[in-house]
Design an enzyme around this catalytic site. Sequence first.
Site, PDB file in Angstrom:
ATOM      1  N   THR A 299      -8.548   6.521  -1.930  1.00  0.00           N
ATOM      2  CA  THR A 299     -10.389   6.068  -1.980  1.00  0.00           C
ATOM      3  C   THR A 299     -10.751   7.040  -1.591  1.00  0.00           C
ATOM      4  OG1 THR A 299      -9.713   5.236   0.307  1.00  0.00           O
ATOM      5  CG2 THR A 299      -9.296   3.662  -1.161  1.00  0.00           C
TER       6      THR A 299
ATOM      7  N   HIS B 142       0.703  -1.082  -0.075  1.00  0.00           N
ATOM      8  CA  HIS B 142       0.125  -0.135   0.180  1.00  0.00           C
ATOM      9  C   HIS B 142       1.255   1.471   0.068  1.00  0.00           C
ATOM     10  CE1 HIS B 142      -3.941  -2.235   0.900  1.00  0.00           C
ATOM     11  NE2 HIS B 142      -3.287  -3.161   1.286  1.00  0.00           N
TER      12      HIS B 142
ATOM     13  N   LYS C  65      -7.556  14.089   4.680  1.00  0.00           N
ATOM     14  CA  LYS C  65      -6.879  12.933   4.662  1.00  0.00           C
ATOM     15  C   LYS C  65      -6.240  13.349   5.384  1.00  0.00           C
ATOM     16  CE  LYS C  65      -6.456  14.161   0.408  1.00  0.00           C
ATOM     17  NZ  LYS C  65      -6.529  12.758  -0.801  1.00  0.00           N
ATOM     18  N   ARG C  66      -5.273  12.169   5.568  1.00  0.00           N
ATOM     19  CA  ARG C  66      -4.114  11.589   6.546  1.00  0.00           C
ATOM     20  C   ARG C  66      -3.258  13.319   6.537  1.00  0.00           C
ATOM     21  NH1 ARG C  66      -3.446   8.304  10.908  1.00  0.00           N
ATOM     22  NH2 ARG C  66      -1.360   9.664  10.775  1.00  0.00           N
TER      23      ARG C  66
ATOM     24  N   LYS D 211       0.829  14.332   0.333  1.00  0.00           N
ATOM     25  CA  LYS D 211      -0.412  14.846   0.057  1.00  0.00           C
ATOM     26  C   LYS D 211      -0.620  16.631  -0.555  1.00  0.00           C
ATOM     27  CE  LYS D 211      -2.478  10.711   2.541  1.00  0.00           C
ATOM     28  NZ  LYS D 211      -3.261   9.952   1.792  1.00  0.00           N
TER      29      LYS D 211
ATOM     30  N   LYS E   4     -15.473   8.066  -3.062  1.00  0.00           N
ATOM     31  CA  LYS E   4     -16.127   8.653  -2.325  1.00  0.00           C
ATOM     32  C   LYS E   4     -16.655   9.747  -3.398  1.00  0.00           C
ATOM     33  CE  LYS E   4     -14.028   5.583   1.005  1.00  0.00           C
ATOM     34  NZ  LYS E   4     -13.242   5.450   1.535  1.00  0.00           N
TER      35      LYS E   4
HETATM   36  C1  26W Z   1       4.354   1.343   9.223  1.00  0.00           C
HETATM   37  C2  26W Z   1       3.815   2.473   9.885  1.00  0.00           C
HETATM   38  C3  26W Z   1       2.876   2.565   8.679  1.00  0.00           C
HETATM   39  C4  26W Z   1       1.330   2.298   8.617  1.00  0.00           C
HETATM   40  C5  26W Z   1       0.249   1.722   8.146  1.00  0.00           C
HETATM   41  C6  26W Z   1       3.459   2.556   7.480  1.00  0.00           C
HETATM   42  C7  26W Z   1       2.544   2.204   6.151  1.00  0.00           C
HETATM   43  C8  26W Z   1       0.820   2.523   6.219  1.00  0.00           C
HETATM   44  C9  26W Z   1      -0.606   2.149   4.875  1.00  0.00           C
HETATM   45  C10 26W Z   1       0.891   1.180   4.182  1.00  0.00           C
HETATM   46  C11 26W Z   1      -0.304   3.610   5.250  1.00  0.00           C
HETATM   47  C12 26W Z   1      -1.670   3.167   4.088  1.00  0.00           C
HETATM   48  O1  26W Z   1      -2.864   3.801   4.769  1.00  0.00           O
HETATM   49  N1  26W Z   1      -1.747   3.290   2.537  1.00  0.00           N
HETATM   50  C13 26W Z   1      -2.587   3.970   1.899  1.00  0.00           C
HETATM   51  O2  26W Z   1      -3.324   2.701   1.933  1.00  0.00           O
HETATM   52  C14 26W Z   1      -4.706   3.029   0.917  1.00  0.00           C
HETATM   53  C15 26W Z   1      -5.844   1.540   0.831  1.00  0.00           C
HETATM   54  O3  26W Z   1      -4.852   1.039  -0.486  1.00  0.00           O
HETATM   55  C16 26W Z   1      -4.370   3.859  -0.774  1.00  0.00           C
HETATM   56  O4  26W Z   1      -5.294   4.298  -0.945  1.00  0.00           O
HETATM   57  C17 26W Z   1      -3.519   5.080  -0.065  1.00  0.00           C
HETATM   58  O5  26W Z   1      -3.120   5.447  -1.554  1.00  0.00           O
HETATM   59  C18 26W Z   1      -2.145   4.441   0.748  1.00  0.00           C
HETATM   60  O6  26W Z   1      -1.362   5.817   1.642  1.00  0.00           O
END
Ligand code: 26W
Length: 827
Positions: A670, A372, A562-563, A568, A674
Amino acid sequence: MSATPKIEPIGAKVPEPRQNDPDTLARQIVEKLTYSICKHPEQARKYDWLRAVTLVVRDRIIDHWFPSTDRVRDSGDKRVYYLSMEFLIGRMLRDAINNLQLTGPIREALKRYNVELDMVELLEPDAALGNGGLGRLAACFMESMASTGVPGVGYGIRYVHGFFRQEIAEGAQVELPETWLVHGNPWEFERRDSSYEIGFGGKVLTQQEPGKPPRHVWRPAERVLAVAFDTPIVGWRGSQVNTLRLWSAQAVDPILLDAFNSGDHIGALVESNKAEAITRVLYPADSHQAGQELRLRQEYFFSAASLQDIIRRHLGENDSLDNLADKVAIQLNDTHPAVSVAELMRLLVDVHGYEWAKAWEITRATFGYTNHTLLPEALEHWPINLFERLLPRQMQIIYQINADVIREASQTGFDGAQISAISLIDEGNGRRVRMGQLAFVGSHAVNGVSALHTELMKETVFRNLHELYPERIQNKTNGVTPRRWLMECNPGLTGLLTEAIGPGFLDDIEKLRDADGLADDAAFREKFAAVKRANKGRLADLISDRLAITIDPGAIFDIQVKRIHEYKRQFLNIIEAIALYNQIRAHPEKDWTPRVKIFAGKAAPSYVQAKEIIHLANDVARVVNSDPSVRDLLKIVFIPNYNVSLAEIIMPAADLSEQISTAGLEASGTGNMKFALNGALTIGTLDGANVEMLEHLGEDNIFIFGLTADEVAQRRREAHSGRSIIDETPLLREALDAISAGVFAPESPARYHSLVSNLYNNDWWMICADFEAYWNTQRELDGLFLTQDAWQSKAVHNTARMGWFSSDRSIREYAKDIWQAGPGKVR
Ligand code: 26W
């Protein structure tokens, strides 16, 4: 002992199914108030009504849950296990009522007691067991698996404290603990009979018998109990109910009696506190791996518990684990559960006596891995010494897997550089285990979440592994569930569409296409615009109630939620707002289109720049909103505590959706889906799923600007900086000068100096590089909004053409191409 008598469950299997008319529902709600909550209906408080309604709905879900579970068991169909550290579910009652088709009758039933269903639904706390996109995707996928008939089980962690609550104090983010479980959780069922011991630390004993391979036995020093909590996930029209199983950590010995009896009352509880800490709180970081021990404990804890549960279920229905991959597909939601690869190998080899090669074959055929993010700082890698101390046997297994992979690569002719790139051990950074590599080699399928992201995976992080295993990477573009993100959050639009094209789209969202031609129908456009206007009114009321800011529903609602992250580029949006503010004041005579810029989102507590961006948005809002010379042509609003429930009000109220990440960095997005599904136009870069939205919507219906991913990469190679662009772009320079001069923070003029100097010095996120294209596109949109016919026509096209971005479609693709599971295996 005599055989257990067969007992039929009450409910779905009795000849008469439950009645769902308002009379029956009203009576049952009062029955729950009386006998389950012990409240006289006349004394019932709001929360008592919520609980009573939930219990009545829950009974009906259970009626479907038993047969769903039985059906899967009896058919012997392959099950899909979705392992995810996060499930960002939000509220559950409205979703359940909608999917069971009970909205009308329950509303009617409650009216008899003068209780509003909408009011009751709003009392439910959000289940916020996730950070952002990855967690929300897991929640959409759970709902879509139930809706499309995929026998799926979600496995995750039952955090006592979910994602933190955000408040804004004097413009800055403050984090407060979130306590979703304080009033109890009627949706979950504790399953003490499904609990497993999870080990940590200790040592590995090697037993060598003559003529046999050595046998390894792990003797953990510490043990923690994983207790299952099950939540039903009800699919569309209640056809199938799947299970979300979340693990809670408990001490094996709740109290050390020896310590207690000798007077050490605190010490007696140390073990249990340490155990329970594992599932106490969600890590609030989504883009930075901090490398803390507790996080690795969480990852192993839920992976190991889930695997034990999967194996126990499998062996209850099959003779051996030989056919595990025929009956089980396990999807790793990013690398957070990647330690599962080593753990399954340990279970197969050490516990079940499989020979290594056979175990590896089973493991690889069972797992799939979804990536992701490509952000280097987000990729997980654990220091070897930490890993070894906590999981000594798994570490040995990882070394052995690595040796096998490296041998294979050398045989293929890989050179030293290629081999160190694919190695599961990063030798460069103080020796670390690379979880992405582990997940990749341990899976038969690896997928990205949009077409662009998947291509970039092949070229960047997994370049060499892709060369070694060229068939393994595939794309599965994300989607969102149309139940929550259209039907439930936008009943006005759903009603209008049903009236116009019939109810077929409720069962097959791609039928929204039937509404495409209505973009040319003036009467329809007017109704469509009226729905949007009403939704904007609802958001305006919320903003007025919570923030005492008045906004005009006639203005463009331009929204970025969003975050908060540098990639972003909320900062780009704020700079554009400042430039617009300057222009409105410099040219009061011009025909400016009134605009409300709305922001919401949380920053990771340790992410300094992201917090500064939140502060800046609030500072700019305060100055602009109180400047009479702006004459309400521009308003800026930061809504605190963005969460799923707030998103459900925001998405339907947007005219314009901001999807402006630096190209190449947003894996999919995503929120973009929406918004567009609810008829917002998108201003965005060629990034993530925006690229595919452009293909589906057509270039007249989406507003793309800025550098492409290739161009961004090129500029970064050239050590691009913002200085010359700033010098040549007065709009940009004046906006940055205003920030630097402290116009928005007179009490602390230097507050944003480092944010601004980053732009001059390297402009890593291409804010300066993209500013002018962004500004011009925004002005084009200003013009378009004045021609409401043209705008609304594009808005209708957006809704009509977004059906493909349903998570039902995503799930069907996963089921067919990765899991080989689901109705008739392939649909
Ligand atoms: C270890 C810390 C950490 C925690 C979570 C690193 C990375 C993440 C995730 C991979 C971040 C995340 O939420 N990624 C998002 O995933 C969505 C679903 O696929 C995508 O639509 C977003 O673009 C992506 O940023």
